[in-house]
Design a protein around this motif. Sequence first.
Motif, short mmCIF file in Angstrom:
data_model
loop_
_atom_site.label_atom_id
_atom_site.label_comp_id
_atom_site.label_asym_id
_atom_site.label_seq_id
_atom_site.Cartn_x
_atom_site.Cartn_y
_atom_site.Cartn_z
N MET A 79 -11.21 28.55 -6.31
CA MET A 79 -11.63 28.37 -7.70
C MET A 79 -10.74 27.39 -8.44
O MET A 79 -11.22 26.57 -9.24
N TYR A 80 -9.43 27.46 -8.17
CA TYR A 80 -8.51 26.50 -8.79
C TYR A 80 -8.87 25.08 -8.36
O TYR A 80 -8.86 24.15 -9.19
N SER A 81 -9.17 24.89 -7.09
CA SER A 81 -9.53 23.56 -6.58
C SER A 81 -10.79 23.04 -7.24
O SER A 81 -10.89 21.86 -7.57
N TYR A 82 -11.78 23.92 -7.42
CA TYR A 82 -13.01 23.52 -8.11
C TYR A 82 -12.71 23.10 -9.54
O TYR A 82 -13.23 22.09 -10.03
N ALA A 83 -11.90 23.91 -10.23
CA ALA A 83 -11.58 23.59 -11.62
C ALA A 83 -10.87 22.24 -11.71
O ALA A 83 -11.16 21.43 -12.59
N TRP A 84 -9.96 21.99 -10.78
CA TRP A 84 -9.23 20.72 -10.79
C TRP A 84 -10.17 19.56 -10.51
O TRP A 84 -10.09 18.51 -11.15
N GLU A 86 -13.25 19.43 -11.26
CA GLU A 86 -14.06 19.23 -12.46
C GLU A 86 -13.27 18.52 -13.54
O GLU A 86 -13.84 17.74 -14.32
N GLU A 87 -11.97 18.77 -13.60
CA GLU A 87 -11.12 18.00 -14.52
C GLU A 87 -11.18 16.51 -14.18
O GLU A 87 -11.32 15.65 -15.07
N LEU A 88 -11.09 16.21 -12.88
CA LEU A 88 -11.14 14.81 -12.45
C LEU A 88 -12.51 14.21 -12.75
O LEU A 88 -12.61 13.04 -13.18
N ALA A 89 -13.55 14.99 -12.54
CA ALA A 89 -14.90 14.50 -12.84
C ALA A 89 -15.03 14.17 -14.32
O ALA A 89 -15.61 13.14 -14.68
N CYS A 90 -14.49 15.02 -15.16
CA CYS A 90 -14.58 14.78 -16.61
C CYS A 90 -13.78 13.54 -17.01
O CYS A 90 -14.19 12.80 -17.92
N LEU A 91 -12.65 13.31 -16.36
CA LEU A 91 -11.90 12.07 -16.62
C LEU A 91 -12.77 10.86 -16.33
O LEU A 91 -12.82 9.90 -17.11
N PHE A 92 -13.44 10.90 -15.18
CA PHE A 92 -14.32 9.79 -14.83
C PHE A 92 -15.50 9.70 -15.79
O PHE A 92 -15.88 8.61 -16.23
N PHE A 93 -16.12 10.84 -16.13
CA PHE A 93 -17.28 10.82 -17.01
C PHE A 93 -16.93 10.18 -18.35
O PHE A 93 -17.74 9.42 -18.92
N CYS A 94 -15.75 10.48 -18.88
CA CYS A 94 -15.34 9.88 -20.15
C CYS A 94 -15.20 8.37 -20.01
O CYS A 94 -15.61 7.60 -20.89
N ARG A 95 -14.63 7.94 -18.90
CA ARG A 95 -14.51 6.50 -18.64
C ARG A 95 -15.88 5.86 -18.51
O ARG A 95 -16.14 4.77 -19.04
N TYR A 96 -16.79 6.57 -17.84
CA TYR A 96 -18.13 6.04 -17.62
C TYR A 96 -18.90 5.92 -18.94
O TYR A 96 -19.52 4.88 -19.23
N VAL A 97 -18.85 6.97 -19.76
CA VAL A 97 -19.57 6.96 -21.03
C VAL A 97 -19.05 5.83 -21.93
O VAL A 97 -19.83 5.16 -22.62
N ILE A 115 -20.07 16.96 -19.21
CA ILE A 115 -18.69 17.19 -19.66
C ILE A 115 -18.58 18.55 -20.35
O ILE A 115 -17.64 19.31 -20.11
N GLU A 116 -19.57 18.84 -21.19
CA GLU A 116 -19.59 20.13 -21.90
C GLU A 116 -19.66 21.30 -20.91
O GLU A 116 -18.88 22.27 -21.01
N GLU A 117 -20.56 21.21 -19.94
CA GLU A 117 -20.74 22.31 -19.00
C GLU A 117 -19.57 22.43 -18.02
O GLU A 117 -19.14 23.53 -17.69
N GLU A 118 -19.05 21.29 -17.56
CA GLU A 118 -17.91 21.34 -16.65
C GLU A 118 -16.68 21.91 -17.35
O GLU A 118 -15.86 22.60 -16.73
N THR A 119 -16.53 21.63 -18.63
CA THR A 119 -15.41 22.19 -19.38
C THR A 119 -15.52 23.71 -19.44
O THR A 119 -14.52 24.43 -19.29
N ARG A 120 -16.74 24.21 -19.63
CA ARG A 120 -16.94 25.67 -19.61
C ARG A 120 -16.62 26.24 -18.23
O ARG A 120 -16.06 27.34 -18.12
N HIS A 121 -16.98 25.50 -17.18
CA HIS A 121 -16.69 25.97 -15.83
C HIS A 121 -15.19 26.08 -15.59
O HIS A 121 -14.71 27.05 -14.99
N MET A 122 -14.45 25.09 -16.06
CA MET A 122 -13.00 25.12 -15.90
C MET A 122 -12.41 26.36 -16.58
O MET A 122 -11.55 27.05 -16.03
#
Length: 301
Positions: A79-84, A86-97, A115-122
């Motif tokens: 679960m920690y690995s998934y959360a991490w 998703e943090e990386l994905a959100c970093l990329f998503f912000c750059r992409y947007v 980004i909203e949903e992944e933040t909830r997942h984290m």
Amino acid sequence: MKKTTPDDDLFEQKVERLIKISNDNPLLPESFVPWDTELQDHHRLMPDSLLSLYGTTYFDELTPLQKRELSRAEIAQVMYSYAWSEELACLFFCRYVSSLKDITSAKCRYVLKEIEEETRHMQMFSMAITKLGVKPLPPRRIHRFFAWMATTVLPSDMMFMSVLAIELVTDVYGDELRSQEDIFPVLAKISQLHNIEEGRHIHFAELLLKKYVEKTGLIKRSIYSIIVCLNIYFMRTMYVRKEIFKNIGVDPKKYYKPAYAGLKYKFSQHCLKRATKFVDSFNGFNWFTRPFWKLFLGTKF
């Protein structure tokens, strides 16, 4: 103004539907997951099919308490690995947007929704790990280095390919967890929520990547295939750590290697079907890429 094609219009329509589904059916971990449920002795934490040492003589040598603590530590690490990730994905998503010119497009609005949903997942994974009473092990320096490289340097198509690779494996992990009899209800509901929302994220990524993979040549298809392979390998290497065995009171030198090998085998048997199906859909397996998949993931062709 850039002219749109029928394919562009169809893409926008499909993404608009994903946005509507997300808006009409928000899943909030605070209310969806039964956080008040207490962990009982009969509750399972990690599916036998994915517990690193299960089925080996090394597992039989452990005491009942050590088996329980191994399961607790490994599911927390996953679960920690998934959360991490998703943090990386959100970093990329912000750059992409920030690179998109039209913030009103369905594509942009759905990435913001992700980004909203992944933040909830984290947050959800963090709450679950806290409830289990485990302190997970952080990524090694090499993990952090390659994560920084990927989120900083890789172009958008390759980063979406990276994100999709992890999502496809995460989805299978969730299926295995929910199929385990007597699984801890908190973990079952977390897995259900994650499966529902990640299913939409996977569909969006596949729609977005379609235009990239349809007209690519051998070299680009091979690069995509290797990116998927290495991202899955990268994530899997975070699941089994030497420190886990030290923490449960056994010799890491004795147990780590068979645990690592055991997870690699189980991973190849249970977790790669959707990823390999996706790679096969754009003809990503060839004489050059198959050795990577065999070496790093133990894939059978």
